[in-house]
Design an enzyme around this catalytic site. Structure first.
Site: not given
Lengths: 420, 259, 169
Positions: C133-134
């Site tokens: 995701c990040h």
């Protein structure tokens, strides 16, 4: 809407109010001149607002846990009752709240009937009220279906089958309502959707109801027009607010008693049995608040005419402002109407009673007489009474007879008993 | 004020009217003193524990209780077995679980979070095993019968010989309190049928009372909390009503009109 | 006399408001508390996992309280790597010995501490986990090494019931 210009004191208040006059509205609501002789029967408007909000709030909360599916609805209600934090409390408030709502609305309606609140210039308030009442019945009925117990299922079956009385298209309409060939999952999900929607429609109509009320102002126990603001009125806040609050608390004591000590007494035991399309309960009865209409339905030995009679019994109320030809509003000054009024109250109670009894023998006969009288009251007695009745002289203002200035002693006496 | 009292009474009368109309078909049920009735009613813990014993040893072979979990047995306001006892009770049942990594169902000892094990897999199986009659689930049975606890209590003791002229089919029994008097459940209780660990004499009457108490709790597990909260709520409302009443008097004393 | 009367009236109104406010508060609480985990959710707090079929270098993921739990049987290299890291280098200093009581088995919540995504196994700069995701990198002990996540992946309460069974919760 407002009778006078309102100027907020603060600069920001003025800036805001020029753009959205909420402060003017708030000022109108607090200062709203109310007849000072309103008795406790007038507190039920506030009580009904409380009921509506209670139902909406508890309903929203229940919807967070309830599952609208034929296989899971009953289980999810039991889940609410057993596992959800305070779930039992919230559900019992919601279930008994419906009964309390109807109790209050019946008192509200019969207050209106007694004091002639439906007459000019308040016909629109009355008609909006009737629509609210109809929507309440729809919401209550669909809500009763949601737990998916035996009474839910068979109540839904019986009531939706009423539509099959319509010639030619009846069967088609019923199938359409069900979304199938019997009451089943599609019926449940659409009832849930509508049950969720209707309270918000009611809320909107309640706002219109109050708006329409604030144009001519409240009727009052002696039914005369009141100059406002004047010696005859008091500002809504704090006088009426505190009085409504007191009455509401009394009402809540009764409400609490039901919720905490006899939460199931107004319901029906069969609704704790999960819906079974193969077995009809021995004795199908609607909730108590629908019993009078149920009695009217059953008193007519023809399917279509029975339904027509039942619906007419409700819709006839909408025509009431024109059926009642008397110029005098309050029953206090209508000695004959007052007697017929109490006969009507008794008649409706009798209808409610026979509605709960089996439709046979003596009960059926009583139901038929009571039904006939119900219509007679509205269609014959009321119009004729307006022309024939000798009414008592009405006072000129609310303050007058209290201060002993009335030339008519009987009037003054009547009024006094009212104010107590 | 007078008016508000009048309203109060009128509502009571109207509602009273309603109760009467509900109680259409009245049968005189056997009476006993239930500890959970009344404003402060509470369950008798030992009766609940004995009732659970009667349920497991007698009723549970046919009647399910699908909304109850073993954890409920140790929860407050119920039979209040200790958690260890409840765990032991749960572990004494075989629970079907799965599927496992191989996709198979398997059985394991019960846990607190498991629901009560059902005697039959489904309603059809229950009917097949009981001559076509489905032994109803007992989780909310008390609330699902008009007479409530009195009805169940009476029914369990209501087996008598049929009066003359009444013929019974095979597998149908006569019961004084059953709706229509014909019941497909045979008399289950007999004196000394179970052996209570607390030494209570297991008469039919005693067992009926215990198991009915247990069923009442099963249907209303929060009854004690409800009674307790109700008392507080009503006392609170009365105090607030009094305060509001005097405030109202003060406010309305500013003008001459009475309230 | 007049003053006394005013005082009493003020007291009456204050008392009414105060008592009323208590009631409102008491009514609001059930409406809020109903959204908290209910009794049946709380009861499902533990789950047992059979790990006999997990070979070294393999991870299985099981569901516990609605979240994934990674159970990894680590290889010797992975253990050595995790134990060789100096605490000063870590963003969230925790010893591997404290995270994996039995060094062979790492049991942790497979939830990135950044915003709750599930990290990918055997990815990233530290041979551990990588959150897609990040971009948070975790090492072979599930500790945060690079990226936006603030803390190491959480170790749930667990125990070995026997050599082959882990009880989580």
């Amino acid at each position: 809407m407002s009778d006078h210009e309102y100027n907020p004191k603060s600069k920001f208040g003025k800036w805001f109010n020029d753009r959205l006059p909420l402060l003017t509205l708030a000022n109108h609501l607090t200062d709203y001149p109310t007849p000072k002789n309103l008795n406790y029967w007038w507190t039920f408007g506030g009580i009904l607002t409380f009921c509506l909000i209670t139902q909406i709030v508890t309903g929203l909360v229940l919807a967070m846990h309830y599952i609208a599916h034929a296989d899971m609805a009953f289980d999810s209600v039991e889940h609410i009752m057993r596992d959800v934090n305070y779930g039992w409390l919230i559900r019992y408030i919601h279930a008994n709240g419906a009964s309390m709502f109807f109790l209050a609305v019946y008192i509200h309606i019969f207050r209106s009937l007694f004091y002639g609140s439906y007459k000019a210039p308040r016909e629109i308030i009355w008609i909006i009220g009737i629509i609210i009442y109809l929507l309440m019945m729809a919401a209550a009925f669909m809500g009763y279906v949601l737990p998916w117990g035996q009474m839910s299922f068979w109540g839904a079956t019986v009531i939706t089958n009423l539509f099959s009385a319509i010639p030619l298209v009846g069967e088609g309409i019923v199938t359409w309502l069900w979304g199938g060939y019997s009451v089943d999952n599609p019926t449940l999900t659409r009832f849930f959707t509508l049950h969720y929607l209707i309270p918000f429609l009611i809320l909107g109509l309640v706002i219109l109801h109050i708006w329409a009320l604030h144009v001519p102002g409240n009727n009052n126990p002696i039914g005369i027009d009141v100059k406002k603001p004047s010696k005859d009125t008091v500002p809504f806040h704090p006088y009426i607010v505190i009085k409504d609050g007191f009455a509401l608390l009394m009402f809540m004591i009764v409400f609490a008693f039901f919720v905490f000590y006899t939460p199931n007494i107004l319901g029906h035991a069969d609704n704790y049995i999960e819906a079974d399309p193969l077995v009809t309960p021995a004795h199908i009865v609607p909730e108590w608040y629908l019993l009078p209409f149920y009695a009217i339905l059953r008193s007519v030995p023809d399917k279509l005419l029975g339904v027509v009679a039942m619906l007419s019994a409700i819709f006839i109320l909408a025509a009431l402002p024109w059926l009642d030809t008397s110029k005098i509003r309050s029953a206090v000054f209508r000695p004959l109407y007052r007697q017929f009024y109490w006969i009507l109250v008794a008649d409706v109670l009798v209808l409610g009673y026979v509605g709960a009894m089996p439709a046979e023998g003596l009960y059926l006969l009583i139901a038929r007489i009571a039904t006939a009288y119900y219509f007679l009251h509205f269609l014959v007695i009321l119009p004729v009474l307006g022309f024939k009745e000798k009414t008592l002289p009405i006072p000129l203002s609310i303050t007058e007879p209290i201060l002993g200035g009335s030339p008519n002693l009987a009037t003054a006496k009547n009024k006094e008993s009212l104010n107590r | 004020m007078k008016n508000s009292i009048r309203i109060f009474f009128l509502t009571t009368i109207i509602l009273g009217f309603q109760f009467n109309s509900n109680a259409a078909e009245k049968v005189e049920y056997l009476k006993t003193d239930w500890s959970f009735k009344g404003l402060f009613g509470k369950f008798d813990r030992s009766a609940l524990q004995r009732g659970y014993q009667v349920y497991t040893e007698v009723c549970s072979s046919c009647h399910s209780m699908k909304y109850l979990s073993y954890r409920n047995l140790s929860e407050k306001g119920g039979p209040e077995f200790t958690e260890a006892q409840a765990k032991a009770i749960a572990a004494s049942f075989e629970v079907k679980d799965g599927p496992n990594a191989d996709g198979d169902m398997f059985t394991r000892p019960g846990k607190l979070s498991d629901k009560f094990v059902m005697p039959y897999d489904n309603i059809k199986a229950a009917q097949a095993a009981n001559g076509g009659a489905y032994p109803p689930d007992m989780s909310v049975l008390v609330k699902a019968r008009g007479g409530g606890v009195d009805y169940i209590y009476s029914l369990l003791q209501g087996y008598v010989d049929p009066p003359e002229g009444v013929t019974l089919d095979d597998g149908v029994y006569y019961n004084k309190y059953m709706y229509g008097n014909k019941i497909k459940m045979a008399n289950q209780l007999s004196d000394g049928l179970v052996e209570y660990s607390d030494g209570t004499n297991a008469t039919i009457e005693q067992m009926s009372k215990d198991v009915t108490t247990f069923l009442m709790w099963a249907a209303e597990p929060h009854l004690e909390a409800r009674h307790k909260m109700g008392f507080k709520a009503i006392v609170y409302l009365i105090i607030l009503t009094t305060l509001v009443y005097f405030s109202m008097k003060k406010i309305w004393s500013r003008i001459e009109t009475k309230v | 006399m007049a003053e006394k009367k005013t005082n009493r009236r003020d007291f009456l109104f204050t008392a009414t408001y105060a008592v009323g406010a208590v009631g409102v508060g008491a009514t609001v609480w059930p409406m809020i508390d109903q959204m908290n985990p209910d009794a049946s959710v709380k009861a499902l707090a533990s789950t047992e996992v059979d790990v006999s079929s997990v070979n070294p270098g393999k991870t299985i993921t099981v569901l516990w309280r609605g979240k994934p739990v990674f159970i990894r049987r680590r290889t010797d290299e992975e253990i050595a790597e995790a134990r060789a890291v100096k605490l000063e280098e870590l963003k969230h200093p925790e010893k591997d010995e404290d995270r994996a009581l039995n060094p062979e088995w790492l049991v942790m919540l497979g939830v990135c501490t950044h915003l709750g995504c599930v990290p990918l196994d055997q990815k990233g700069d530290y041979n551990g986990w990588f959150c897609p995701c990040h971009g948070s990198h975790y090492d072979t002990s599930g500790r945060i090494r690079k990226g936006p996540a603030p803390t190491n992946m959480e170790i749930p309460k667990y125990e070995f019931v026997n050599a082959n069974t882990i009880k989580i919760g």
